[in-house]
Motif scaffolding. Structure first.
Motif, mmCIF file in Angstrom:
data_model
loop_
_atom_site.group_PDB
_atom_site.id
_atom_site.type_symbol
_atom_site.label_atom_id
_atom_site.label_comp_id
_atom_site.label_asym_id
_atom_site.label_seq_id
_atom_site.Cartn_x
_atom_site.Cartn_y
_atom_site.Cartn_z
ATOM 1 N N MET A 130 -40.471 -37.987 32.159
ATOM 2 C CA MET A 130 -39.594 -36.899 32.594
ATOM 3 C C MET A 130 -38.151 -37.406 32.641
ATOM 4 S SD MET A 130 -39.819 -34.892 36.191
ATOM 5 C CE MET A 130 -38.844 -33.462 36.431
ATOM 6 N N SER A 131 -37.254 -36.647 32.052
ATOM 7 C CA SER A 131 -35.859 -37.083 32.042
ATOM 8 C C SER A 131 -35.153 -36.655 33.331
ATOM 9 C CB SER A 131 -35.134 -36.504 30.831
ATOM 10 O OG SER A 131 -35.104 -35.098 30.910
ATOM 11 N N GLU A 132 -34.164 -37.435 33.669
ATOM 12 C CA GLU A 132 -33.406 -37.154 34.885
ATOM 13 C C GLU A 132 -32.343 -36.110 34.614
ATOM 14 O OE1 GLU A 132 -31.743 -40.741 36.418
ATOM 15 O OE2 GLU A 132 -33.686 -41.652 36.801
ATOM 16 N N LYS A 133 -32.115 -35.247 35.599
ATOM 17 C CA LYS A 133 -31.026 -34.280 35.522
ATOM 18 C C LYS A 133 -29.708 -34.984 35.792
ATOM 19 C CE LYS A 133 -32.190 -29.597 36.619
ATOM 20 N NZ LYS A 133 -32.102 -28.534 37.610
ATOM 21 N N ALA A 134 -28.671 -34.546 35.119
ATOM 22 C CA ALA A 134 -27.337 -35.102 35.341
ATOM 23 C C ALA A 134 -26.791 -34.621 36.686
ATOM 24 C CB ALA A 134 -26.404 -34.661 34.224
ATOM 25 N N VAL A 135 -25.978 -35.456 37.314
ATOM 26 C CA VAL A 135 -25.248 -35.044 38.510
ATOM 27 C C VAL A 135 -23.851 -34.661 38.056
ATOM 28 C CG1 VAL A 135 -24.296 -35.754 40.734
ATOM 29 C CG2 VAL A 135 -26.584 -36.511 40.067
ATOM 30 N N LEU A 136 -23.460 -33.431 38.341
ATOM 31 C CA LEU A 136 -22.175 -32.883 37.918
ATOM 32 C C LEU A 136 -21.326 -32.644 39.155
ATOM 33 C CD1 LEU A 136 -23.806 -30.375 35.435
ATOM 34 C CD2 LEU A 136 -22.765 -32.578 34.865
ATOM 35 N N TRP A 137 -20.217 -33.348 39.250
ATOM 36 C CA TRP A 137 -19.365 -33.306 40.441
ATOM 37 C C TRP A 137 -18.332 -32.210 40.292
ATOM 38 C CZ3 TRP A 137 -21.084 -36.479 44.191
ATOM 39 C CH2 TRP A 137 -21.936 -37.514 43.804
ATOM 40 N N VAL A 138 -18.178 -31.388 41.306
ATOM 41 C CA VAL A 138 -17.233 -30.267 41.283
ATOM 42 C C VAL A 138 -16.076 -30.585 42.229
ATOM 43 C CG1 VAL A 138 -16.963 -27.782 41.613
ATOM 44 C CG2 VAL A 138 -19.159 -28.697 40.827
ATOM 45 N N GLY A 139 -14.855 -30.336 41.750
ATOM 46 C CA GLY A 139 -13.680 -30.563 42.582
ATOM 47 C C GLY A 139 -13.588 -32.015 43.014
ATOM 48 N N SER A 140 -13.316 -32.229 44.294
ATOM 49 C CA SER A 140 -13.139 -33.583 44.840
ATOM 50 C C SER A 140 -14.431 -34.150 45.426
ATOM 51 C CB SER A 140 -12.059 -33.554 45.927
ATOM 52 O OG SER A 140 -12.492 -32.735 47.009
ATOM 53 N N SER A 141 -15.583 -33.554 45.111
ATOM 54 C CA SER A 141 -16.828 -33.956 45.772
ATOM 55 C C SER A 141 -17.177 -35.428 45.559
ATOM 56 C CB SER A 141 -17.989 -33.052 45.356
ATOM 57 O OG SER A 141 -18.191 -33.093 43.961
ATOM 58 N N LEU A 142 -16.959 -35.975 44.368
ATOM 59 C CA LEU A 142 -17.258 -37.385 44.132
ATOM 60 C C LEU A 142 -16.321 -38.269 44.955
ATOM 61 C CD1 LEU A 142 -18.712 -39.703 42.753
ATOM 62 C CD2 LEU A 142 -17.165 -39.433 40.798
ATOM 63 N N ARG A 143 -15.035 -37.977 44.919
ATOM 64 C CA ARG A 143 -14.075 -38.758 45.702
ATOM 65 C C ARG A 143 -14.402 -38.659 47.199
ATOM 66 N NH1 ARG A 143 -9.518 -36.426 44.113
ATOM 67 N NH2 ARG A 143 -9.356 -35.065 45.912
ATOM 68 N N PHE A 155 -29.671 -24.877 37.964
ATOM 69 C CA PHE A 155 -29.246 -24.709 36.582
ATOM 70 C C PHE A 155 -29.781 -25.853 35.728
ATOM 71 C CE2 PHE A 155 -25.588 -22.896 39.120
ATOM 72 C CZ PHE A 155 -26.022 -21.579 39.001
ATOM 73 N N ALA A 156 -30.191 -25.520 34.495
ATOM 74 C CA ALA A 156 -30.837 -26.499 33.619
ATOM 75 C C ALA A 156 -29.947 -27.695 33.290
ATOM 76 C CB ALA A 156 -31.274 -25.809 32.326
ATOM 77 N N GLU A 157 -28.639 -27.490 33.215
ATOM 78 C CA GLU A 157 -27.761 -28.578 32.764
ATOM 79 C C GLU A 157 -27.572 -29.693 33.777
ATOM 80 O OE1 GLU A 157 -25.038 -25.186 34.113
ATOM 81 O OE2 GLU A 157 -26.923 -25.375 33.029
ATOM 82 N N GLY A 158 -27.899 -29.455 35.032
ATOM 83 C CA GLY A 158 -27.776 -30.542 35.997
ATOM 84 C C GLY A 158 -27.680 -30.072 37.429
ATOM 85 N N ILE A 159 -27.419 -31.040 38.281
ATOM 86 C CA ILE A 159 -27.264 -30.819 39.715
ATOM 87 C C ILE A 159 -25.771 -30.792 40.005
ATOM 88 C CG2 ILE A 159 -27.676 -31.815 42.006
ATOM 89 C CD1 ILE A 159 -30.025 -33.393 40.382
ATOM 90 N N TYR A 160 -25.279 -29.666 40.444
ATOM 91 C CA TYR A 160 -23.862 -29.537 40.762
ATOM 92 C C TYR A 160 -23.646 -29.907 42.227
ATOM 93 C CZ TYR A 160 -23.010 -27.049 36.400
ATOM 94 O OH TYR A 160 -22.897 -26.711 35.070
ATOM 95 N N VAL A 161 -22.842 -30.944 42.458
ATOM 96 C CA VAL A 161 -22.466 -31.320 43.822
ATOM 97 C C VAL A 161 -21.181 -30.562 44.121
ATOM 98 C CG1 VAL A 161 -21.830 -33.176 45.395
ATOM 99 C CG2 VAL A 161 -23.575 -33.570 43.637
ATOM 100 N N LEU A 162 -21.280 -29.623 45.053
ATOM 101 C CA LEU A 162 -20.167 -28.727 45.341
ATOM 102 C C LEU A 162 -19.204 -29.282 46.375
ATOM 103 C CD1 LEU A 162 -22.270 -25.449 45.613
ATOM 104 C CD2 LEU A 162 -21.031 -26.294 43.607
ATOM 105 N N HIS A 163 -19.730 -29.994 47.370
ATOM 106 C CA HIS A 163 -18.877 -30.441 48.477
ATOM 107 C C HIS A 163 -19.592 -31.549 49.230
ATOM 108 C CE1 HIS A 163 -15.868 -30.345 51.547
ATOM 109 N NE2 HIS A 163 -16.440 -29.492 52.370
ATOM 110 N N ALA A 164 -18.839 -32.564 49.652
ATOM 111 C CA ALA A 164 -19.365 -33.657 50.467
ATOM 112 C C ALA A 164 -18.380 -33.873 51.616
ATOM 113 C CB ALA A 164 -19.503 -34.923 49.626
ATOM 114 N N PHE A 165 -18.908 -33.912 52.845
ATOM 115 C CA PHE A 165 -18.011 -33.974 53.997
ATOM 116 C C PHE A 165 -18.716 -34.543 55.217
ATOM 117 C CE2 PHE A 165 -20.184 -29.951 53.966
ATOM 118 C CZ PHE A 165 -20.453 -29.656 55.292
ATOM 119 N N GLN A 166 -17.905 -34.974 56.184
ATOM 120 C CA GLN A 166 -18.435 -35.408 57.469
ATOM 121 C C GLN A 166 -18.460 -34.207 58.397
ATOM 122 O OE1 GLN A 166 -16.514 -38.733 59.408
ATOM 123 N NE2 GLN A 166 -18.147 -38.870 60.916
ATOM 124 N N LYS A 167 -19.574 -34.038 59.068
ATOM 125 C CA LYS A 167 -19.726 -32.932 60.008
ATOM 126 C C LYS A 167 -19.424 -33.447 61.404
ATOM 127 C CE LYS A 167 -22.906 -29.256 61.122
ATOM 128 N NZ LYS A 167 -24.212 -28.672 60.877
#
Length: 110
Positions: free
Chosen positions: A1-14, A72-84
């Motif tokens: 099984m192939s892995e889905k790509a992680v697709l970073w949106v906006g500043s989520s990776l940073r 979505f088939a093309e990958g996992i979209y990371v929309l936002h990463a933050f401290q709560k």
């Protein structure tokens, strides 16, 4: 099984790179689980952000969250990463996730 790509949106990776080391490693592992078709260890649906959006909950040196959509088939979209910092998720975090989700949907031509 192939892995889905992680697709970073906006500043989520940073933003995720700014997590403390332990939280960053845990978040990375949870995203790896998603890539291999598994569910994260601790998540909940975030319908306030968009259809199919989920929140990974990281408990390490504080509380950290990662909004993503894997529907979505093309990958996992990371929309936002933050401290709560409070019990409730701040409205501005929900709004940012919602805006980025709308950008992803619009860019897919739907």
């Amino acid at each position: 099984m192939s892995e889905k790509a992680v697709l970073w949106v906006g500043s989520s990776l940073r933003d995720m790179r700014e997590f403390p080391l332990d939280a960053r490693q845990r978040a990375g592992y949870q995203l790896y689980l998603l890539q291999t078709g598994e569910d994260p260890d601790d998540w909940k649906p975030m319908t306030a952000v968009g259809a199919g959006v989920r929140e990974i909950r990281i408990h390490a040196e504080g509380e950290f969250r990662v909004f993503y959509v894997a529907a979505f088939a093309e990958g996992i979209y990371v929309l936002h990463a933050f401290q709560k910092r409070t019990q409730r998720t701040r409205q501005r975090d929900i709004d940012l996730g919602r805006t980025r989700y709308a950008e992803v949907v619009a860019s897919r031509g739907k």
